[in-house]
Scaffold this motif. Structure first.
Motif, PDB file in Angstrom:
ATOM      1  N   LEU A   1       0.829  -1.211   0.000  1.00  0.00           N
ATOM      2  CA  LEU A   1       0.000   0.000   0.000  1.00  0.00           C
ATOM      3  C   LEU A   1       0.859   1.254   0.000  1.00  0.00           C
ATOM      4  O   LEU A   1       0.561   2.224  -0.721  1.00  0.00           O
ATOM      5  N   LEU A   2       1.933   1.265   0.786  1.00  0.00           N
ATOM      6  CA  LEU A   2       2.801   2.439   0.811  1.00  0.00           C
ATOM      7  C   LEU A   2       3.481   2.664  -0.541  1.00  0.00           C
ATOM      8  O   LEU A   2       3.656   3.806  -0.974  1.00  0.00           O
ATOM      9  N   THR A   3       3.844   1.571  -1.218  1.00  0.00           N
ATOM     10  CA  THR A   3       4.442   1.708  -2.553  1.00  0.00           C
ATOM     11  C   THR A   3       3.440   2.290  -3.536  1.00  0.00           C
ATOM     12  O   THR A   3       3.772   3.154  -4.357  1.00  0.00           O
ATOM     13  N   ILE A   4       2.194   1.820  -3.459  1.00  0.00           N
ATOM     14  CA  ILE A   4       1.151   2.357  -4.334  1.00  0.00           C
ATOM     15  C   ILE A   4       0.935   3.848  -4.076  1.00  0.00           C
ATOM     16  O   ILE A   4       0.813   4.654  -5.012  1.00  0.00           O
ATOM     17  N   LEU A   5       0.904   4.239  -2.811  1.00  0.00           N
ATOM     18  CA  LEU A   5       0.717   5.657  -2.483  1.00  0.00           C
ATOM     19  C   LEU A   5       1.890   6.495  -2.972  1.00  0.00           C
ATOM     20  O   LEU A   5       1.701   7.615  -3.478  1.00  0.00           O
ATOM     21  N   LEU A   6       3.108   5.962  -2.849  1.00  0.00           N
ATOM     22  CA  LEU A   6       4.278   6.713  -3.298  1.00  0.00           C
ATOM     23  C   LEU A   6       4.270   6.896  -4.812  1.00  0.00           C
ATOM     24  O   LEU A   6       4.519   8.003  -5.323  1.00  0.00           O
ATOM     25  N   VAL A   7       3.966   5.827  -5.549  1.00  0.00           N
ATOM     26  CA  VAL A   7       3.897   5.928  -7.009  1.00  0.00           C
ATOM     27  C   VAL A   7       2.759   6.858  -7.424  1.00  0.00           C
ATOM     28  O   VAL A   7       2.905   7.665  -8.365  1.00  0.00           O
ATOM     29  N   SER A   8       1.645   6.779  -6.738  1.00  0.00           N
ATOM     30  CA  SER A   8       0.512   7.652  -7.069  1.00  0.00           C
ATOM     31  C   SER A   8       0.846   9.118  -6.826  1.00  0.00           C
ATOM     32  O   SER A   8       0.477   9.992  -7.626  1.00  0.00           O
TER      33      SER A   8
END
Length: 413
Positions: A64-71
């Protein structure tokens, strides 16, 4: 008299009993723990438990943190375009949707073009596989003075079927991973839309938790991040366009099939995949040309090497001078650090993040001009006037009083 003697007889016993009580009290004080010790143990235990709980939560929420960072990175990348449309009267949600549709259309067209190229080349390789095998055996026999035949080739490649069966057995695992990637991509798109459409509201929500003095620094860092990320995408897009046009012309001159698809592959991959993108981009057109004509493959290799030198020393410094003023060694180190921290995602985000940190640090760090050691030093700047030093001087020397007295005497005269 008897009563006095009785009192005197009892006093030594009282005097002797007092030290015994003090000793008992002292022993109890030394054996009892201090009152702060229990609180210290509880605080240490709570700190350790909190660290373990935080580490466990981070490992569970890594996806989830990776998704938020990429977003957040993608939202920064498209925010300049969204702001441009919003300033011209379009609602921010609609402007974000329009930019999204354009980006998705470009990505779909890119993969569609590469998919058609892949299908064509695989079909050509399968249809001409026996001819290529015979040509390869003849070349090996002529070069290394051997006597290989088709049966020997079949013997060496007999184990390939086992690997293919193993790959077929992992089809379920591959399908599961594909579904996971699809869901992660949808999550990235959703969060990116929210971050871009509600950017000002999200920024105000973050700044409302900080005092006014800190809000200025956060807003400045936010603006720098948007500027550098958008500049990174803009500069890379221009370099990809120039690379695509140049390689398309070269491939058309050499009459290599699927010239546009190969040129598009070289332009996009070489610019948006750091460090190894240049090698991945150049390998595909060389392989395709090698299948049709080995001499064309050599010409393409030479052109790719020459164009990389032209791009590195002429195009890239001019285009990225105003967007990413970063030394190549710093960029390479940032990519390695990002890959070590977050894998491929970190490698993609390393350069814009480093450019943002560099720009933010440059806005607050004062730099001085470097002078030649042999040259004389410049004169030291005058010391600033300090009001408290002047007040102390006046208080201890009485200068102000003397001045006042002389002025009064002048007035009296």
């Amino acid at each position: 008299m008897a009563s006095d003697e009785d009192d005197n007889a009892t006093r030594p016993t009282d005097v002797q009993a007092a030290p015994v009580g003090d000793a008992v009290l002292t022993a109890e004080m030394t054996t009892a723990p201090p009152p702060w010790l229990l609180r210290a143990f509880l605080l240490a235990a709570a700190t350790v438990a909190g660290l373990f709980a935080g580490f466990w939560a981070l490992t569970r929420l890594q996806g989830l943190l990776t998704i938020l960072l990429v977003s957040l990175f993608l939202a920064f990348a498209i925010e300049p375009a969204v702001n441009w449309l919003a300033r011209r009267g379009m609602k921010r949600g609609l402007a974000t949707g329009v930019v999204f549709l354009v980006v998705i259309a470009v990505v779909v067209a890119f993969f569609w073009t590469l998919g058609s190229l892949l299908v064509d080349q695989v079909t050509t390789l399968v249809n001409n596989a026996p001819q290529y095998a015979d040509q390869g055996i003849d070349w090996i026999n002529r070069t290394f003075k051997t006597n290989l035949s088709g049966t020997d080739l079949e013997k060496y490649t007999s184990n390939w079927s086992k690997y293919l069966e193993g790959a077929a057995g992992n089809a379920w695992d591959i399908g599961t991973r594909t579904v996971g990637v699809v869901f992660q991509s949808l999550g990235v798109l959703l969060f990116t839309y929210y971050f871009a459409a509600d950017g000002p509201r999200f920024r105000n929500a973050v700044c409302s938790l900080l005092p006014p003095r800190k809000q200025r620094h956060v807003l400045r860092a936010w603006d720098i991040a948007v500027e550098k990320t958008g500049g990174y995408i803009y500069s890379r897009g221009l370099l990809a366009l120039a690379s695509t046009i140049a390689h398309y012309v070269a491939l058309r001159v050499l009459d290599v099939p699927s010239a546009f698809a190969l040129a598009l592959w070289v332009g996009v991959v070489s610019q948006f995949i750091p460090t190894v993108g240049t090698y991945l981009a150049g390998a595909l057109p060389i392989i395709v040309a090698l299948v049709h004509s080995p001499s064309d493959a050599l010409w393409i290799l030479g052109f790719i090497v020459l164009y990389q030198q032209f791009e590195n020393y002429v195009l890239q410094p001019r285009i990225t001078a105003t967007t990413l003023d970063m030394h190549p060694a710093v960029a390479f180190g940032a990519v390695l650090a990002g890959a070590a921290l977050l894998g491929a995602t970190g490698a993609l985000l390393a350069i814009p993040v480093t450019a943002t940190v560099q720009a933010f640090a440059g806005a607050y760090i004062r730099r001085y001009e470097v002078h030649d050691p042999a040259a004389p030093l410049p004169p030291a700047p005058p010391k600033p006037h300090r009001k408290w030093a002047r007040q102390l001087t006046i208080r201890f020397t009485g200068t102000e009083q003397a001045k006042g007295g002389s002025s009064r005497s002048g007035e009296a005269g």
